[in-house]
Write a protein that holds these residues in place. Structure first.
Motif, PDB file in Angstrom:
ATOM      1  N   ALA A 121      14.047  -3.639   6.567  1.00  0.00           N
ATOM      2  CA  ALA A 121      15.050  -2.732   7.120  1.00  0.00           C
ATOM      3  C   ALA A 121      15.842  -2.013   6.031  1.00  0.00           C
ATOM      4  CB  ALA A 121      16.005  -3.496   8.025  1.00  0.00           C
ATOM      5  N   GLY A 122      16.176  -0.764   6.330  1.00  0.00           N
ATOM      6  CA  GLY A 122      16.991   0.031   5.424  1.00  0.00           C
ATOM      7  C   GLY A 122      17.685   1.136   6.184  1.00  0.00           C
ATOM      8  N   GLU A 123      18.503   1.898   5.488  1.00  0.00           N
ATOM      9  CA  GLU A 123      19.178   3.047   6.098  1.00  0.00           C
ATOM     10  C   GLU A 123      18.287   4.273   5.936  1.00  0.00           C
ATOM     11  OE1 GLU A 123      23.128   3.598   4.740  1.00  0.00           O
ATOM     12  OE2 GLU A 123      23.795   1.601   5.325  1.00  0.00           O
ATOM     13  N   PHE A 124      17.495   4.547   6.962  1.00  0.00           N
ATOM     14  CA  PHE A 124      16.494   5.598   6.891  1.00  0.00           C
ATOM     15  C   PHE A 124      16.640   6.581   8.048  1.00  0.00           C
ATOM     16  CE2 PHE A 124      14.031   1.774   5.228  1.00  0.00           C
ATOM     17  CZ  PHE A 124      14.252   2.079   3.894  1.00  0.00           C
ATOM     18  N   LYS A 167      13.269  -3.952  -2.387  1.00  0.00           N
ATOM     19  CA  LYS A 167      12.509  -2.739  -2.077  1.00  0.00           C
ATOM     20  C   LYS A 167      11.313  -3.085  -1.207  1.00  0.00           C
ATOM     21  CE  LYS A 167      13.600   0.098  -6.124  1.00  0.00           C
ATOM     22  NZ  LYS A 167      14.090   1.266  -5.387  1.00  0.00           N
ATOM     23  N   ALA A 168      10.934  -2.131  -0.371  1.00  0.00           N
ATOM     24  CA  ALA A 168       9.695  -2.267   0.402  1.00  0.00           C
ATOM     25  C   ALA A 168       8.584  -1.569  -0.373  1.00  0.00           C
ATOM     26  CB  ALA A 168       9.855  -1.625   1.769  1.00  0.00           C
ATOM     27  N   LEU A 169       7.451  -2.230  -0.497  1.00  0.00           N
ATOM     28  CA  LEU A 169       6.276  -1.644  -1.140  1.00  0.00           C
ATOM     29  C   LEU A 169       5.213  -1.446  -0.068  1.00  0.00           C
ATOM     30  CD1 LEU A 169       4.511  -0.781  -3.534  1.00  0.00           C
ATOM     31  CD2 LEU A 169       3.958  -3.209  -3.884  1.00  0.00           C
ATOM     32  N   ILE A 170       4.805  -0.203   0.137  1.00  0.00           N
ATOM     33  CA  ILE A 170       3.762   0.123   1.113  1.00  0.00           C
ATOM     34  C   ILE A 170       2.564   0.672   0.359  1.00  0.00           C
ATOM     35  CG2 ILE A 170       3.195   1.372   3.220  1.00  0.00           C
ATOM     36  CD1 ILE A 170       6.701   1.642   2.550  1.00  0.00           C
ATOM     37  N   GLU A 171       1.391   0.060   0.577  1.00  0.00           N
ATOM     38  CA  GLU A 171       0.177   0.467  -0.132  1.00  0.00           C
ATOM     39  C   GLU A 171      -0.899   0.864   0.876  1.00  0.00           C
ATOM     40  OE1 GLU A 171      -0.222  -2.228  -3.987  1.00  0.00           O
ATOM     41  OE2 GLU A 171       0.294  -3.417  -2.215  1.00  0.00           O
ATOM     42  N   ALA A 198       5.776  14.865   2.231  1.00  0.00           N
ATOM     43  CA  ALA A 198       6.027  13.437   2.467  1.00  0.00           C
ATOM     44  C   ALA A 198       6.652  12.800   1.236  1.00  0.00           C
ATOM     45  CB  ALA A 198       4.724  12.728   2.833  1.00  0.00           C
ATOM     46  N   ALA A 199       6.123  13.125   0.046  1.00  0.00           N
ATOM     47  CA  ALA A 199       6.678  12.575  -1.193  1.00  0.00           C
ATOM     48  C   ALA A 199       8.131  13.017  -1.382  1.00  0.00           C
ATOM     49  CB  ALA A 199       5.828  13.019  -2.383  1.00  0.00           C
ATOM     50  N   LYS A 200       8.427  14.252  -0.992  1.00  0.00           N
ATOM     51  CA  LYS A 200       9.799  14.751  -1.107  1.00  0.00           C
ATOM     52  C   LYS A 200      10.728  14.022  -0.140  1.00  0.00           C
ATOM     53  CE  LYS A 200      12.352  19.099  -1.499  1.00  0.00           C
ATOM     54  NZ  LYS A 200      12.269  20.570  -1.506  1.00  0.00           N
ATOM     55  N   ILE A 201      10.242  13.731   1.071  1.00  0.00           N
ATOM     56  CA  ILE A 201      11.037  12.972   2.046  1.00  0.00           C
ATOM     57  C   ILE A 201      11.297  11.555   1.530  1.00  0.00           C
ATOM     58  CG2 ILE A 201      10.982  11.929   4.351  1.00  0.00           C
ATOM     59  CD1 ILE A 201       9.420  14.437   5.278  1.00  0.00           C
ATOM     60  N   ILE A 202      10.258  10.934   0.956  1.00  0.00           N
ATOM     61  CA  ILE A 202      10.405   9.593   0.391  1.00  0.00           C
ATOM     62  C   ILE A 202      11.442   9.607  -0.734  1.00  0.00           C
ATOM     63  CG2 ILE A 202       9.231   7.744  -0.868  1.00  0.00           C
ATOM     64  CD1 ILE A 202       8.361   7.930   2.042  1.00  0.00           C
ATOM     65  N   LYS A 203      11.368  10.608  -1.606  1.00  0.00           N
ATOM     66  CA  LYS A 203      12.314  10.712  -2.725  1.00  0.00           C
ATOM     67  C   LYS A 203      13.742  10.890  -2.224  1.00  0.00           C
ATOM     68  CE  LYS A 203      13.089  13.167  -7.085  1.00  0.00           C
ATOM     69  NZ  LYS A 203      12.599  14.256  -7.989  1.00  0.00           N
ATOM     70  N   ALA A 204      13.916  11.671  -1.146  1.00  0.00           N
ATOM     71  CA  ALA A 204      15.251  11.877  -0.575  1.00  0.00           C
ATOM     72  C   ALA A 204      15.847  10.570  -0.064  1.00  0.00           C
ATOM     73  CB  ALA A 204      15.182  12.904   0.555  1.00  0.00           C
ATOM     74  N   HIS A 205      14.994   9.611   0.283  1.00  0.00           N
ATOM     75  CA  HIS A 205      15.451   8.291   0.729  1.00  0.00           C
ATOM     76  C   HIS A 205      15.707   7.356  -0.453  1.00  0.00           C
ATOM     77  CE1 HIS A 205      13.956   9.461   4.777  1.00  0.00           C
ATOM     78  NE2 HIS A 205      14.833   8.578   5.197  1.00  0.00           N
ATOM     79  N   GLY A 206      15.522   7.851  -1.680  1.00  0.00           N
ATOM     80  CA  GLY A 206      15.707   7.002  -2.850  1.00  0.00           C
ATOM     81  C   GLY A 206      14.459   6.248  -3.243  1.00  0.00           C
ATOM     82  N   GLY A 207      13.310   6.638  -2.678  1.00  0.00           N
ATOM     83  CA  GLY A 207      12.057   5.964  -2.974  1.00  0.00           C
ATOM     84  C   GLY A 207      11.135   6.798  -3.842  1.00  0.00           C
ATOM     85  N   GLU A 208       9.884   6.367  -3.917  1.00  0.00           N
ATOM     86  CA  GLU A 208       8.903   7.067  -4.741  1.00  0.00           C
ATOM     87  C   GLU A 208       7.515   6.946  -4.119  1.00  0.00           C
ATOM     88  OE1 GLU A 208       7.212   7.114  -9.366  1.00  0.00           O
ATOM     89  OE2 GLU A 208       8.563   5.526  -8.678  1.00  0.00           O
ATOM     90  N   ALA A 209       6.760   8.035  -4.156  1.00  0.00           N
ATOM     91  CA  ALA A 209       5.372   8.041  -3.693  1.00  0.00           C
ATOM     92  C   ALA A 209       4.479   8.368  -4.876  1.00  0.00           C
ATOM     93  CB  ALA A 209       5.180   9.078  -2.586  1.00  0.00           C
ATOM     94  N   SER A 210       3.391   7.614  -5.037  1.00  0.00           N
ATOM     95  CA  SER A 210       2.511   7.818  -6.185  1.00  0.00           C
ATOM     96  C   SER A 210       1.111   7.311  -5.882  1.00  0.00           C
ATOM     97  CB  SER A 210       3.073   7.106  -7.423  1.00  0.00           C
ATOM     98  OG  SER A 210       3.163   5.711  -7.180  1.00  0.00           O
ATOM     99  N   ARG A 211       0.170   7.689  -6.728  1.00  0.00           N
ATOM    100  CA  ARG A 211      -1.171   7.127  -6.616  1.00  0.00           C
ATOM    101  C   ARG A 211      -1.194   5.784  -7.322  1.00  0.00           C
ATOM    102  NH1 ARG A 211      -5.932  10.158  -9.256  1.00  0.00           N
ATOM    103  NH2 ARG A 211      -6.824   8.085  -9.330  1.00  0.00           N
ATOM    104  N   ALA A 212      -2.123   4.929  -6.909  1.00  0.00           N
ATOM    105  CA  ALA A 212      -2.259   3.611  -7.513  1.00  0.00           C
ATOM    106  C   ALA A 212      -3.745   3.294  -7.623  1.00  0.00           C
ATOM    107  CB  ALA A 212      -1.550   2.558  -6.662  1.00  0.00           C
ATOM    108  N   THR A 219       7.402   3.202  -2.491  1.00  0.00           N
ATOM    109  CA  THR A 219       8.473   2.212  -2.546  1.00  0.00           C
ATOM    110  C   THR A 219       9.717   2.818  -1.909  1.00  0.00           C
ATOM    111  OG1 THR A 219       9.141   2.945  -4.762  1.00  0.00           O
ATOM    112  CG2 THR A 219       7.607   1.089  -4.626  1.00  0.00           C
ATOM    113  N   LEU A 220      10.457   1.987  -1.187  1.00  0.00           N
ATOM    114  CA  LEU A 220      11.687   2.413  -0.520  1.00  0.00           C
ATOM    115  C   LEU A 220      12.751   1.334  -0.680  1.00  0.00           C
ATOM    116  CD1 LEU A 220      10.237   3.849   2.803  1.00  0.00           C
ATOM    117  CD2 LEU A 220      11.592   5.158   1.160  1.00  0.00           C
ATOM    118  N   PRO A 221      13.989   1.730  -0.919  1.00  0.00           N
ATOM    119  CA  PRO A 221      15.068   0.733  -1.048  1.00  0.00           C
ATOM    120  C   PRO A 221      15.422   0.136   0.316  1.00  0.00           C
ATOM    121  CG  PRO A 221      15.981   2.953  -1.118  1.00  0.00           C
ATOM    122  CD  PRO A 221      14.481   3.109  -1.105  1.00  0.00           C
ATOM    123  N   LEU A 222      15.659  -1.178   0.327  1.00  0.00           N
ATOM    124  CA  LEU A 222      16.037  -1.880   1.544  1.00  0.00           C
ATOM    125  C   LEU A 222      17.521  -2.208   1.515  1.00  0.00           C
ATOM    126  CD1 LEU A 222      13.019  -4.358   1.833  1.00  0.00           C
ATOM    127  CD2 LEU A 222      13.341  -2.186   3.041  1.00  0.00           C
TER     128      LEU A 222
END
Length: 227
Positions: A121-124, A167-171, A198-212, A219-222
């Motif tokens: 859970a987080g403020e999303f 943080k939440a990690l989604i892969e 989508a990456a911009k929306i994730i960044k606006a939430h304080g997270g990051e989207a990347s390739r792995a 990743t998103l802050p909880l």
């Protein structure tokens, strides 16, 4: 030899060009929507007068193409503007992902959730995150098809600590990426545009989207700190 523009001037020029491009794309979107309305009017006339099937098929393809182009220009306009979020407390990342999968059950490669079963859970902004997760899932499926990968798509959730913060990690696993390009910044087609947004929306939430390795990750802050 002196450069025509200093670094600061060049940055300002690029910013001005970006703002102008957003406005041009916005105007283009309106023109496409106008053409779509006219094409829809023609289709109704063809149907009313029992026009040949090939003519009706042609106008249907034209409308579909205009709809895709209008949708892509809408994404471009949104990408060029700041992301506005309507955050809510205690929004569960897992529930959002589950709703994305349930809503796209017939869209190509199957997807399943694995890993963390508890709430993340987080403020999303629930609507914005659902759009972002949907775009990433669709993009992952598209990338899998391009590389011939047909195995089910796995979306793995886990909780991690970074500098003492949860943080939440989604892969998105099982995605074979071609080359070293960043799929979140390629801008190559409609799916890639939506992944960039989508990456911009994730960044606006304080997270990051990347390739792995073997897929994509977010990743998103909880807001909670449960073990």
């Amino acid at each position: 030899m002196k450069p025509l523009l200093s670094e600061s001037q060049d940055t300002e020029t690029l910013q001005d060009l970006g703002r102008a491009s957003v406005q041009i794309v916005h105007d283009l979107k309106n023109q496409l929507n106008g053409l779509k309305l006219y094409a829809t009017f023609l289709r109704k006339r063809l149907e009313k007068h029992a026009a040949p099937a090939d003519e009706q098929e042609t106008i249907a393809k034209l409308i579909a193409g205009l709809e895709r182009a209008a949708a892509d220009t809408t994404v471009l306009v949104r990408y060029g503007r700041p992301v506005e979020l309507r955050r809510q407390p205690a929004v569960d990342v897992r529930k959002i992902l589950a709703s994305v999968i349930e809503g796209e059950g017939d869209a190509g490669v199957d997807a399943r959730l694995t890993g963390e079963t508890g709430a993340l859970a987080g403020e999303f902004d629930m609507t914005a995150l659902r759009e972002a997760f949907g775009a990433i899932t669709t993009g992952a499926r598209s990338l899998s098809r391009q590389t011939g990968e047909l195995s089910p798509l796995e979306i793995h959730l886990s909780r991690e600590q970074h500098e003492g913060l949860p943080k939440a990690l989604i892969e998105w696993r099982g995605v074979k990426l071609d080359g070293e390009a960043d799929p979140f910044r390629s801008f190559a087609g409609g799916d890639a545009l939506r992944m960039a947004l989508a990456a911009k929306i994730i960044k606006a939430h304080g997270g990051e989207a990347s390739r792995a390795v073997g897929g994509l990750r977010v990743t998103l802050p909880l807001s909670d700190n449960k073990p």
